[in-house]
Enzyme design. Sequence first.
Site, PDB file in Angstrom:
ATOM      1  N   LYS A 129      79.102 -60.480  -3.566  1.00 11.02           N
ATOM      2  CA  LYS A 129      80.498 -60.758  -3.196  1.00 11.02           C
ATOM      3  C   LYS A 129      81.258 -59.456  -2.930  1.00 11.02           C
ATOM      4  O   LYS A 129      82.016 -59.344  -1.960  1.00 11.02           O
ATOM      5  CB  LYS A 129      81.204 -61.523  -4.322  1.00 11.02           C
ATOM      6  CG  LYS A 129      80.599 -62.880  -4.635  1.00 11.02           C
ATOM      7  CD  LYS A 129      81.181 -63.436  -5.954  1.00 11.02           C
ATOM      8  CE  LYS A 129      80.323 -64.553  -6.495  1.00 11.02           C
ATOM      9  NZ  LYS A 129      80.659 -64.886  -7.899  1.00 11.02           N
ATOM     10  N   ARG A 151      80.142 -61.759 -16.943  1.00 11.69           N
ATOM     11  CA  ARG A 151      80.066 -62.053 -18.360  1.00 11.69           C
ATOM     12  C   ARG A 151      79.824 -60.752 -19.135  1.00 11.69           C
ATOM     13  O   ARG A 151      79.140 -59.849 -18.641  1.00 11.69           O
ATOM     14  CB  ARG A 151      78.937 -63.056 -18.628  1.00 11.69           C
ATOM     15  CG  ARG A 151      79.298 -64.472 -18.217  1.00 11.69           C
ATOM     16  CD  ARG A 151      80.488 -64.994 -18.974  1.00 11.69           C
ATOM     17  NE  ARG A 151      80.158 -65.142 -20.374  1.00 11.69           N
ATOM     18  CZ  ARG A 151      79.821 -66.294 -20.942  1.00 11.69           C
ATOM     19  NH1 ARG A 151      79.802 -67.404 -20.239  1.00 11.69           N
ATOM     20  NH2 ARG A 151      79.519 -66.341 -22.227  1.00 11.69           N
TER      21      ARG A 151
END
Length: 822
Positions: free
Chosen positions: A673, A562
């Site tokens: 990730k 974001r």
Amino acid sequence: MTSAVISETSFLPSENIDPKELADEILRVLKYRGGKDATVATPHDWLTASIKVVRDRIIDRWVSSTKEAYDQSAKRVYYLSLEFLIGRLMRDAFSNLGMMDAMREALSSLGVDFDVIAALEPDAALGNGGLGRLAACFMESMATVDVPVHGYGIRYVNGMFRQEIRDGWQVELPENWLDHGNPWEFERRERAFEVGFGGSVESVTDAQGRLERHIWKPTERVLAVAYDTPVVGWRGKRVNTLRLWAGMSLDPILLAAFNAGDHIGALRESNKADALSRVLYPADATPAGQELRLRQEYFFSTASLQDILQRHLSQYGDLHSLPDKAAIHLNDTHPSVAVAELMRLLLDVHGLDFDDAWDITKRTFAYTNHTLLPEALESWPVPLFERLLPRHMQIVYAINAQILIEARAKGDFSGEQISSISLINEGGERRVRMGNLAFAGSHSINGVSALHTELMKETVFADLHKLYPTRINNKTNGITPRRWLIQCNPGLTALAREAIGDRFLDDIDAISDLDALASDAAFREKFAAVKRANKQRLASLVSERLGIRVDPSAMFDIQIKRIHEYKRQLLNIIEAVALYDQIRSHPERDWMPRVKFFGGKAAPSYHNAKLIIKLANDVARVVNSDPSVRGLLKVVFVPNYNVSLAEIMMPAADLSEQISTAGMEASGTGNMKFALNGALTIGTLDGANVEMKEHVGDDNIFIFGLTTEEVAQRRANGYNPRDVIAGSPELSQALSAISSGVFSPDDPDRYRELTDGLYQHDWFMVAADFDSYADTQRKIDEVWRDSPLWYAKAIHNVARMSWFSSDRTIRQYAEEIWNVPV
Ligand SMILES: *Cc1c(COP(=O)(O)O)cnc(C)c1O
């Protein structure tokens, strides 16, 4: 396409699925459930038929998982979350069931390209970012490690908006993910519960005039209807349920209105009910101030609780055993009105007394805090809360009296401390503090990284922690290795299987066997080839979608998340501008080619975040078209960051940007990730970066910048960004280029307020960290130059990240919070 380069492999030879049989099944479903035959089927029809085929296989396991939990009287977990950012489900289901290869082959025998139809599946974006994605990873891990859970949330018709970039600006468009129907879900009309709003509270007294109980008489009533989606774990072990609520008007009322000729009134009622599950609020760090948001929170909390209590009563007949059979988890404060609602149900509907009800409530609930940002701590104006939920307001006051008495009884709380414990903020407009309500009503309050948990004890919940010192605990976030390694990176998965065998597929800790191979030159070469293929896949996407050509042999430096000032995309962009300057001033130096990728959505009302997106695009346009840069630096903003895009970008990264102002990122999961997919991290000592550093080792991560304590010190000593900027020639030059319109010749003052903010206050310490960041980037160039060294570090990252699996996180929740066996 790239499927030729990256082959997907099935992990379950034992399943022995015959592609021919599968193809017949697809045709049967297409015909008898879709009413089509192969000659007229559209790609969407093939997608729906394929999903229904796999769904049918899941249903048997689903029914048996549910029955098992019932038969064994097992304690169940209920995970309440206003967001589930699940993304696409088809690949997940095929992969977890070991059907991937068979399905590819079956479809191909029917003349259908798996990748083409897979790309048509809408990305279920029922969340904003990290918090919602965590809920999705948790659902997958719970199915995998065999925790019986129901996830509860809202079935938003419009989830997260789709982002387009027009002329460099973010444009928000509705994402109509349900347009083609949703083959995964089952509507359960019979699981519908009434939800009230407004009205008044009556007290019922007995013959002696003593208060017996309260009865809430709401004036508005709607229905919450359940839609269930099965969530299948690795190797199909267990199938859990994600139950999402949709708002529907109560038919009798509507009917009466229609009969009375009030068609408009009936329509209004139906719209009101609809509105409850229409939109996801597209802000992840500020509570949408709207009344509708509070209505949504109550709507899904009460529906879930009524469902839970009904299930419990039908099985056990008595609510006193609720805490032994149900662990209800509040993902952030969004469902925290559930604390007051459970109290209401126990007191007013089931007739328990206050002490009993309060004891049951506290033993049943647990709460996860996700942020310390003051603007993100939810609170509701007392008048609004009282108008919508009058009975809950009374209950909040009653709980408040209880905890304030407990605090006073301890004797060592100052007036200030008492008022910070209070559920009501009395400063200015009176507001209900949802974080305090969740804390008071839960036996466990957890942070999401070690650092964040400590800061929680020292800041937001310092006084509540003093009152209830055993409640706060840490559960560092994690990610599911199925989606974030096995599925999104089939190349690396295949390489790892070849090198260390299949054990890591079932137990991700076994991936540590790769560690020794970091020093094996042949393995490093293969590892680099996989990375290269993944980068090629991203390069093709960028070329197709944006017409920008990037060289896969350049370093891929990626910041996707974001857009928020604390995450400091601005620091990264300013560094790009400074590097651009340097490359032009020193063409003789041996620069290492780099592509800086950005991606992320800004809340539609967040002015500075949207300006940062525009700046990234403006800088990209200028830098990418300047021949004097000779392709040594490229900047790319990839639109519409979502789970599916993350699945392509994470495996393609060389460098992961995790550069938030220390103390502000609760954990991060994007950081995990990337590292699991072999990117090196440049990061601050913030959130889970701190623990990542411990796991991957100091030599395999690039840490820069101020620590949390140093940030606090700088602020306390009167931080003066103007002096800092003046002392850094590179930063000064970059800022004056931006503020004078070098990147915005059409509107030279476009970035004036952004840069002025840095000179005047620089809340997020961009200037203070700039030199350290830029120096670290140049050191990174030197490591990148030494390719064997780089890939050795990258391999260490993959091998040492398994602790950040959400399987580990879920086991800790199960053992230490929920008390369910794993
Ligand atoms: C993982 C993920 C996030 C969270 O990223 P952070 O870098 O931790 O903020 C947000 N959005 C999507 C789509 C993700 O997959």
